[in-house]
Design an enzyme around this catalytic site. Sequence first.
Site, PDB file in Angstrom:
ATOM      1  CB  SER A  47      -0.948  -0.018   1.200  1.00 15.67           C
ATOM      2  OG  SER A  47      -0.230  -0.174   2.400  1.00 15.67           O
ATOM      3  CG  ASP A 104       9.564  -2.412  -1.697  1.00 10.51           C
ATOM      4  OD1 ASP A 104       8.338  -2.294  -1.507  1.00 10.51           O
ATOM      5  OD2 ASP A 104      10.105  -3.495  -1.957  1.00 10.51           O
ATOM      6  N   GLY A 105       8.203  -0.373   0.436  1.00 11.03           N
ATOM      7  CA  GLY A 105       7.767  -0.356   1.829  1.00 11.03           C
ATOM      8  C   GLY A 105       8.480  -1.448   2.623  1.00 11.03           C
ATOM      9  CE  LYS A 131      10.657  -5.112   0.699  1.00  4.24           C
ATOM     10  NZ  LYS A 131       9.295  -4.558   0.756  1.00  4.24           N
ATOM     11  CD  GLU A 189       8.642  -6.614  -1.915  1.00  2.00           C
ATOM     12  OE1 GLU A 189       7.549  -6.051  -1.947  1.00  2.00           O
ATOM     13  OE2 GLU A 189       9.048  -7.239  -0.920  1.00  2.00           O
ATOM     14  CE  LYS A 235       3.982  -1.194   7.843  1.00  2.47           C
ATOM     15  NZ  LYS A 235       4.212  -0.840   6.468  1.00  2.47           N
TER      16      LYS A 235
HETATM   17  C1  5RP Z   1       5.427  -6.836   0.141  1.00  2.08           C
HETATM   18  C2  5RP Z   1       6.170  -5.991   1.109  1.00  2.08           C
HETATM   19  C3  5RP Z   1       5.587  -4.664   1.459  1.00  2.08           C
HETATM   20  O1  5RP Z   1       6.520  -3.671   1.184  1.00  2.08           O
HETATM   21  C4  5RP Z   1       5.275  -4.661   2.928  1.00  2.08           C
HETATM   22  O2  5RP Z   1       4.381  -5.734   3.202  1.00  2.08           O
HETATM   23  C5  5RP Z   1       4.660  -3.329   3.379  1.00  2.08           C
HETATM   24  O3  5RP Z   1       3.361  -3.220   2.891  1.00  2.08           O
HETATM   25  P1  5RP Z   1       2.479  -1.923   3.137  1.00  2.08           P
HETATM   26  O4  5RP Z   1       3.151  -0.779   2.452  1.00  2.08           O
HETATM   27  O5  5RP Z   1       1.150  -2.274   2.535  1.00  2.08           O
HETATM   28  O6  5RP Z   1       2.379  -1.700   4.640  1.00  2.08           O
HETATM   29  O7  5RP Z   1       7.208  -6.351   1.596  1.00  2.08           O
HETATM   30  O8  5RP Z   1       6.045  -8.071  -0.062  1.00  2.08           O
END
Ligand code: 5RP
Length: 228
Positions: free
Chosen positions: A30, A83-84, A97, A106, A124
Amino acid sequence: MSYEKEKQLVAEEAVKLIKSGMIIGLGSGSTSAFFIKALKERIQNESLNISCVATSLLSKELVTGFIPLIEESLRNEIDITFDGADLIDLKTFHLIKGGGGALLREKIVAARSKQNIVLVDSSKLASPLEGFPVAIEIVRFGYESTVLRINELGYSGHVRHKDGKAVLSDNDNYIFDIVFNGPIKDPQKHHSRLKNLLGVIETGFFLETATKVYIGYPDGKFEIKERP
Ligand code: 5RP
């Protein structure tokens, strides 16, 4: 401010790092979706000339028709990837992740990137890493024997399911979520042990990749931290 707003805030700040001519890596989840939205707006307003690679089929869908995609063989080095993360320890810059199941792509994209920018909301942060399952991508063939090997090392967890069906990664593999009870004191040790197991493709421990992190906070402020 909600976690969703924090995600949006850091995405809108981080998109300012992009310059015309760059090859960009786009993450999954997201927070990355907020980033992709902000990036599309910049491209529209400023006619930026960029190309990208997406770390998941979902993220790819979001950019197809808007941003040119580079060859997925990754012949070209990526200038900067956004990336998150599910968790980050700001002392070590170690990440967990794979909450979205896209960990393998990723990690391959991160390894081919000159810079990796991690975008997180304040939920996080965890030092040491604690409180989120660690996703492991495993081969489907013989997966029950792989799970036995994982269990024999003392780890427990479950194959990820959705709507009664085992979830398939974008690479047609299964995801096994390991539950750690308590803080993960030595992620490198866990990563190495798991990665060495027959049938395990990759772990959700991202220990060397992050170069910079943008963190959103509930008061509407954000912080940028460089790898120590
Ligand atoms: C997907 C990931 C995402 O970056 C992680 O789950 C974070 O998700 P979000 O931005 O929805 O909190 O590693 O594999």
